[in-house]
Design an enzyme around this catalytic site. Structure first.
Site, mmCIF file in Angstrom:
data_model
loop_
_atom_site.group_PDB
_atom_site.id
_atom_site.type_symbol
_atom_site.label_atom_id
_atom_site.label_comp_id
_atom_site.label_asym_id
_atom_site.label_seq_id
_atom_site.Cartn_x
_atom_site.Cartn_y
_atom_site.Cartn_z
ATOM 1 N N ASP A 134 0.805 -1.086 0.233
ATOM 2 C CA ASP A 134 0.050 -0.036 0.088
ATOM 3 C C ASP A 134 0.545 1.398 0.937
ATOM 4 O O ASP A 134 0.611 2.496 -0.779
ATOM 5 C CB ASP A 134 -0.898 0.474 1.545
ATOM 6 N N GLY B 298 -2.856 -7.760 13.817
ATOM 7 C CA GLY B 298 -2.477 -7.533 13.029
ATOM 8 C C GLY B 298 -3.971 -7.602 11.661
ATOM 9 O O GLY B 298 -3.920 -7.905 10.637
ATOM 10 N N LEU B 299 -4.541 -7.017 12.504
ATOM 11 C CA LEU B 299 -6.131 -7.505 12.194
ATOM 12 C C LEU B 299 -7.001 -5.969 12.068
ATOM 13 O O LEU B 299 -8.021 -5.691 12.176
ATOM 14 C CB LEU B 299 -7.064 -7.631 12.508
ATOM 15 N N ASP C 80 -6.058 -0.163 5.503
ATOM 16 C CA ASP C 80 -6.056 0.198 6.620
ATOM 17 C C ASP C 80 -7.395 1.205 6.847
ATOM 18 O O ASP C 80 -8.366 0.812 6.949
ATOM 19 C CB ASP C 80 -5.363 -0.059 7.537
HETATM 20 P P1 ADP Z 1 -3.180 -2.912 14.798
HETATM 21 O O1 ADP Z 1 -3.671 -2.111 13.715
HETATM 22 O O2 ADP Z 1 -2.253 -4.542 13.560
HETATM 23 O O3 ADP Z 1 -4.138 -3.816 15.754
HETATM 24 P P2 ADP Z 1 -1.214 -1.488 15.642
HETATM 25 O O4 ADP Z 1 0.019 -1.576 16.644
HETATM 26 O O5 ADP Z 1 -1.211 -0.458 14.438
HETATM 27 O O6 ADP Z 1 -1.718 -2.893 15.763
HETATM 28 O O7 ADP Z 1 -2.347 -0.922 16.800
HETATM 29 C C1 ADP Z 1 -2.546 -1.333 18.231
HETATM 30 C C2 ADP Z 1 -2.999 -0.074 18.580
HETATM 31 O O8 ADP Z 1 -3.588 0.994 18.170
HETATM 32 C C3 ADP Z 1 -2.505 -0.425 20.290
HETATM 33 O O9 ADP Z 1 -1.225 -0.327 20.938
HETATM 34 C C4 ADP Z 1 -3.342 1.132 20.721
HETATM 35 O O10 ADP Z 1 -2.192 2.218 20.889
HETATM 36 C C5 ADP Z 1 -4.203 1.469 19.726
HETATM 37 N N1 ADP Z 1 -5.711 0.872 20.163
HETATM 38 C C6 ADP Z 1 -6.517 -0.277 18.724
HETATM 39 N N2 ADP Z 1 -7.585 -0.019 19.622
HETATM 40 C C7 ADP Z 1 -7.385 0.089 21.024
HETATM 41 C C8 ADP Z 1 -8.050 0.512 22.022
HETATM 42 N N3 ADP Z 1 -9.553 -0.260 21.937
HETATM 43 N N4 ADP Z 1 -8.196 1.450 22.603
HETATM 44 C C9 ADP Z 1 -6.721 1.777 22.734
HETATM 45 N N5 ADP Z 1 -6.405 2.154 22.296
HETATM 46 C C10 ADP Z 1 -6.383 1.167 21.063
HETATM 47 MG MG MG Z 2 -2.250 -1.029 12.952
#
Ligand code: ADP
Ligand code: MG
Length: 374
Positions: free
Chosen positions: A38, A126-127, A170
């Site tokens: 992407d 990763g989702l 995403d």
């Molecule tokens: P992915 O997008 O694959 O789940 P990322 O590292 O890109 O992994 O994003 C994860 C981050 O997004 C978390 O560490 C947090 O900072 C933030 N995040 C995602 N969902 C939540 C949530 N429900 N509450 C708080 N922070 C969140």
């Molecule tokens: Mg992410």
């Protein structure tokens, strides 16, 4: 919806006496194919899934933008008077502050309000819990309703404020996913089409439940290595590089460019195979994608390789690969529907034997992009 009732109850507990809340949702996604393409303005084919982030919001008279995350049991707040001067804190709350900052940068006024985040997308799995959060918060704070604009602003918040050089995939699929379909997206032209998957197959995500530290810095390094390869080849982005010119590269830029160029071709092959119902070819393409990510792009890890190998040993599994940025997170598996129980038991039995903890398995349902619930 029982879940929404429970969320509203929690909202009243966390913010007693607040006005009647409104609520928005945005889904997580599983990327079927087109990994690390992407940000090279190439092709991707993700699908929005039933796991989602719900953001509930009500106006307040506090003068603050307040937020509470159920998953992290953590809160944060900022005075709405100076959203434009916000600085990164280096934690999860940046993803909320970044959305407010991006909207305010574009001239919007952020009203004082209370937000509750409740997500079923695994964090760091990763989702794309990050885009589900960013897009849902963007809607809650009054961002654009048009899916493309919504995705572009949510992405800008992530690149500009949070500081992760992500592509558009995403946020786009979180905003514009469709029930029953995957989305074939050209990240350069932003042209897209919905691709229905053949009858009789299932898409299963298996979360390794690890996230290696290396991931963040390696992601940036890959973005730079791709830019370097594009510079040497004299093209704007690797999307424009032809496979015949790979011989002009060496070392890391060669490996990274070879992945990106062959991966773009695989997305087209996969989409064409899906459209003619050739499930075997779809599976082979996923297996090739994993090899390329493991050997050329070098973003896999022992846990992901093991999940893929174990899945491929199960009769009825057509293909498997790591999905998302890599260094942990999930695999995506393409299989005949009747093989779902056998895949689940193989992964739930063999993975803990080797690594000591259980993977989390999600049979994915192609779902709609972001919407308002209340
Ligand atoms: P992915 O997008 O694959 O789940 P990322 O590292 O890109 O992994 O994003 C994860 C981050 O997004 C978390 O560490 C947090 O900072 C933030 N995040 C995602 N969902 C939540 C949530 N429900 N509450 C708080 N922070 C969140
Ligand atoms: Mg992410």
């Amino acid at each position: 919806m029982a879940r929404l009732e429970a969320i509203l109850k929690r909202f009243r507990e966390i913010y007693p006496g607040s006005a009647a809340p409104r609520a928005w949702r945005a889904p997580g996604r599983v990327n079927l194919i087109g990994e690390h393409t992407d940000y090279n303005l190439g092709l991707v084919m993700p699908m929005a899934i039933q796991l989602e982030c719900v953001v509930t919001a009500a106006p307040s008279s506090s003068g603050l933008l307040r937020v509470y995350s159920e998953e992290l049991a953590s809160s944060a707040e900022w005075p709405v008077a100076n959203i434009g001067e916000l600085r990164r804190r280096g934690d999860w709350s940046d993803r909320v502050a970044g959305v407010a900052w991006e909207l305010s940068r574009r001239g919007a006024t952020i009203a004082a309000q209370d937000l509750l985040i409740s997500s079923t997308v695994p964090l760091g799995g990763g989702l794309s819990s990050s885009a589900a959060l960013g897009v849902a918060v963007m809607l809650a704070l009054g961002g654009p309703r048009d899916p493309l604009e919504l995705a572009q602003l949510a992405r800008a918040a992530e690149t500009g404020f949070v500081g992760v050089p992500v592509g558009i995939m995403d946020q786009f699929v979180a905003a514009r996913g469709r029930a029953g379909a995957a989305i074939l997206l050209d990240c350069g032209s932003l042209e897209f089409r919905e691709v229905r998957l053949p009858e009789g197959i299932a898409i299963v995500a298996a979360n390794s439940m690890v996230r290696h530290e290396l991931g963040g810095s390696a992601y940036r390094r890959r973005v730079e290595e791709c830019a370097e390869a594009a510079r040497v080849l004299g093209v704007k982005c690797l999307r424009e590089a032809a496979a015949s010119r790979l011989s002009e590269l060496a070392g890391a830029p060669l490996l990274r460019a070879r992945h990106v160029i062959t991966e773009n071709a695989r997305v087209e092959e996969f989409a064409a195979a899906a459209e003619r119902g050739d499930v075997e070819k779809m599976g082979i393409t996923l297996i090739e994608s994993h090899r390329s990510l493991r050997d050329d792009y070098q973003v896999s890890c022992a846990e992901l390789d093991f999940l893929v190998e174990t899945a491929l040993s199960v009769p009825g599994v057509l293909g498997a690969r790591m999905t998302g940025g890599g260094f942990g997170g999930s695999t995506v598996n393409l299989l005949r529907k009747e093989a779902v129980p056998a895949l689940e038991s193989a992964l739930l039995e063999k993975y803990p034997e080797k690594f000591g903890w259980r993977p989390e398995i999600h049979v994915c349902i192609a779902s709609d992009g972001a919407s308002q619930l209340l």
